[in-house]
Structure formats: C-alpha cells, structure tokens
Scaffold this motif. Structure first.
Motif, mmCIF file in Angstrom:
data_model
loop_
_atom_site.group_PDB
_atom_site.id
_atom_site.type_symbol
_atom_site.label_atom_id
_atom_site.label_comp_id
_atom_site.label_asym_id
_atom_site.label_seq_id
_atom_site.Cartn_x
_atom_site.Cartn_y
_atom_site.Cartn_z
ATOM 1 N N LYS A 98 0.841 -1.348 -0.001
ATOM 2 C CA LYS A 98 0.103 -0.035 -0.195
ATOM 3 C C LYS A 98 0.992 1.354 0.083
ATOM 4 C CE LYS A 98 -3.598 2.286 2.749
ATOM 5 N NZ LYS A 98 -4.323 2.543 3.954
ATOM 6 N N LYS A 105 1.358 3.899 -2.925
ATOM 7 C CA LYS A 105 0.839 5.693 -2.417
ATOM 8 C C LYS A 105 2.044 6.513 -2.998
ATOM 9 C CE LYS A 105 -1.427 8.319 0.850
ATOM 10 N NZ LYS A 105 -1.990 8.260 2.033
ATOM 11 N N GLU A 143 3.127 4.589 6.842
ATOM 12 C CA GLU A 143 2.271 5.588 6.083
ATOM 13 C C GLU A 143 2.191 7.097 6.442
ATOM 14 O OE1 GLU A 143 -2.031 6.259 4.025
ATOM 15 O OE2 GLU A 143 -1.520 4.502 4.618
ATOM 16 N N CYS A 153 1.208 14.085 1.799
ATOM 17 C CA CYS A 153 0.031 13.006 0.869
ATOM 18 C C CYS A 153 -0.806 13.601 0.118
ATOM 19 C CB CYS A 153 -0.822 12.486 2.369
ATOM 20 S SG CYS A 153 0.263 11.403 3.495
#
Length: 392
Positions: free
Chosen positions: A302, A306, A382, A391
């Motif tokens: 993930k 991203k 993350e 982000c």
C-alpha cells in the motif's frame, strides 16, 4: 545507581601506571581493626588497596592506570563510592554518631533455673557518620559529586517512570505517562549536554555518557559529544569502551549513514544499495517463512503504491534459503519492487551488517543515504512517509 555502575564492570583493564595514589583517612567512630578495602569497579571490583583501621585512621596506597570509580568498603560499617586518582588524597568524616543499642543481660539463676526475667540494658556506641565523609585531592571525585547531585534524581525518576509505564494497562493513562517520561528524558538530555560541554577533560564525562546512553538512545548525538571530548579522555580505558559502544550502535541508527552492500536479485544480477541513492528507500528485511512479515507485506504494498510517484521505492532483503520459496512469496504477495538475497537465512550478510535479530525489520533512508526512520509498520509507515513526502 548500583545497576548503572555494573555497566562499567565490562570496561577493559590495562597496564598499571607508574605513579600511585595515597589516601590518608580519619573516620571517627570506626572500630579498631576494621578491614578497609578499595575496590576498582572498572576491573570487576578488584581490590586495589587494603588496610586495617586504628583509632579511626587508616592509609590506603595503590596504583591506577587512570582515574576510576571505586568502592570504599568499611567492613560492616558500610561502603561508599569514590572517584580515585593517582594523587595524594585526604579522606575525613565528621564527629562520630552516637547510636543507642539494646542488649539483654543474662537472667539471674537459682538452683540452675532462671529466677528473674532478662533485663534490657541500653548502651551507647559511636558509629561513623558516612554521610559526612569528604575526599580532598581528587578533581575527578569533585566532578563525580556534581554528577550524583544532578543525575541520580533524574535517572531514578526515569527508571521508576519506566517501571510504572510497563505495568500500566490503560491506554489513555499510559499515553500520559509516556509523555511525562519523554519530558524527563528531554531534561536528562539537556543536563548531559551541559555537563559534558563544561567538562570535556573530565573522566566523569564518558562515565556519564556511558550510563545514560541506553536511556537517551541517540548514538548519533552521543558520537558528536564523544568527539568533542579531549583526546586523552577519548583514548582512556573508559573512553575507548564508550567509543566501541557508540560504533556498534551507530549501525542502523536514525541519523547515521546507511551502510552499502551488494546482493543478487532474483535473476542473479548484483544490486547495490548505493545504486538507489537519490531516492527515498525502505530497506525491508523479511522472509517467505516469516508469518509476521507476510502479514505486514500488504501494508508495504500500500505504501509503495501510494508513494512510488514521489521518488519512493523499496529494497527487499530476504532471509530465505530456498530461492523457489522466496520467488513464490514475492509473486503471491505482489511485491513489485527490487528484491535481493544471498540465500543464507539468518547469516545473510546484509542482515548481519545491520544487526538484524528479528524480522520484519526495516530502515527508511533519505535520498542522501541517511537513515531517517526504522521499524515502521502499518499506519506508522504511511504516516512517516506522509510527513516526509506529503500526502497530497
């Protein structure tokens, strides 16, 4: 304090110096013929001098390679820490304390039987006032007294707070306690910086740095402070021991440079970590047989998906032995980044270089090759990448 001092028992011994020390002592109240010993904590509590008291006085003579934290044992009276140097020193104490002792007199007997109860008799006996003992002639001991006054309360507080945190189950209360703990650690760090900066030529400075290192856990900063010490302190026994500790812990430490290595990818092509310099790299140690690693892999996938467009990549280092299992796990978990391994399991050269003792384990490396994070998993990984790369 006792727990911290035991760390020093591993310090290496060296040849004796040519100049010795002499301690002339006067301790009122010390019983005659008390065996007095001086133990060097830097040499596994080896007895370096001994004597017997007479009239409250005694004299100790010996030699040291360098100033050392020692234990002065006064028999059954007690003991205390002294920082001894190869100088003429004078040890003195205040007036003896008067201690009331209770004893029992023998019961009176008649016809072989006790005819009266034992009578309690109070006597007064002098006892040394250990709290008043002072040592003159040792600059290192003066520094040690300052160390005790500043750091004994702080280190005691850190230890007790850590124990309470470990025994606390309530998440909210635990978070509050951790915040308080971090505040005390910050204060401790500031006091260490102040002490070491003011005492670059003191043997107590590396002593202080040695025992606070596990608490502060910042070996990059510790290395900077160590290099600022005078050269003779860095090259002392305790200085060299501290330097070795720092060197070992700098590997993989946040703020340190990532060590380069070369291993083959799944096709047999050599890949170096340095070839990825200029990118944000997650150096990820894992294995196909490691269940926690396989559980964590979706989080790494993930993060990769991203942030790949933001100059981020992953270099997987497998601790597998069988290539087939390694390659299959890569395919099954859809790990589409570069993977390397020497197929030596726990003897993997890169894993040993980075002192990897459990997996999964990872290191986040910035484009300049410096480690900026470690052991980042799940949402924490993350969040860290969002902090560094954004982000949006």
């Amino acid at each position: 304090m006792k727990r911290l001092v035991t760390l020093l028992l591993l310090l290496p011994a060296a040849a004796w110096s040519q100049k010795g020390f002499r301690i002339s002592a006067s301790v009122p109240g010390l019983k005659d013929s008390t065996e007095v010993k001086l133990l060097n904590t830097h040499q596994n509590n080896t007895v370096i001098a001994s004597a017997y008291s007479q009239g409250g006085s005694f004299e100790l003579q010996g030699q040291l390679t360098e100033p050392a934290l020692s234990v002065l044992s006064l028999g059954s009276t007690g003991s205390l820490y002294l920082y001894i140097e190869n100088t003429e020193m004078k040890l003195s104490a205040g007036p003896a304390l008067v201690v009331k002792e209770k004893t029992k007199a023998p019961a009176a007997k008649g016809n072989g039987k006790a005819t009266a109860p034992a009578v309690k008799v109070k006597t007064e006996a002098p006892k040394p006032d250990l709290a008043s003992i002072r040592l003159e002639g040792s600059p290192s001991h003066n520094d040690f007294l300052q160390f005790q006054a500043i750091f004994a309360p702080l280190l005691g507080n850190v230890q007790s707070m850590g124990n309470r945190i470990q025994s606390t189950q309530d998440p909210a209360l635990r978070s509050q306690m951790i915040a308080s703990y971090d505040s005390v650690r910050k204060q401790l760090n500031s006091e260490v910086a102040r002490f070491v900066s003011a005492k670059r030529s003191s043997y107590v400075s590396p002593f202080l740095m040695y025992i606070t290192a596990p608490v502060l856990d910042d070996y990059v900063l510790l290395n900077e402070r160590f290099n600022a010490l005078d050269s003779n302190i860095r090259n002392s026994n305790i200085g060299r021991a501290l330097g070795q500790t720092i060197a070992g812990n700098l590997i993989g430490a946040i703020g340190s440079e990532a060590l380069d290595f070369t291993q083959n990818d799944t096709t047999g092509k050599p890949v170096t970590l340095a070839s990825l310099k200029g990118k944000w790299v997650l150096l990820d140690f894992w294995a196909s047989w490691c269940k926690p690693c396989r559980i964590e892999n979706p989080n790494v996938v993930k993060a990769y998906q991203k942030f790949a467009a933001k100059n981020f990549t992953v270099l997987g280092v497998s601790l597998d032995q069988k290539k087939e299992a390694w390659v299959k796990a890569i395919s099954d978990d859809r790990l589409t980044w570069t993977h390397v391994s020497d197929l030596q399991s726990w003897s993997n050269a890169a894993a040993q270089m980075y002192h990897v003792q459990s997996i999964p384990q990872n290191f986040l490396i910035d484009p300049n090759g410096r480690i900026v994070g470690k052991n980042l998993r799940g949402a924490e990984l993350e969040a860290k990448l969002c902090e560094l790369l954004g982000c949006n």
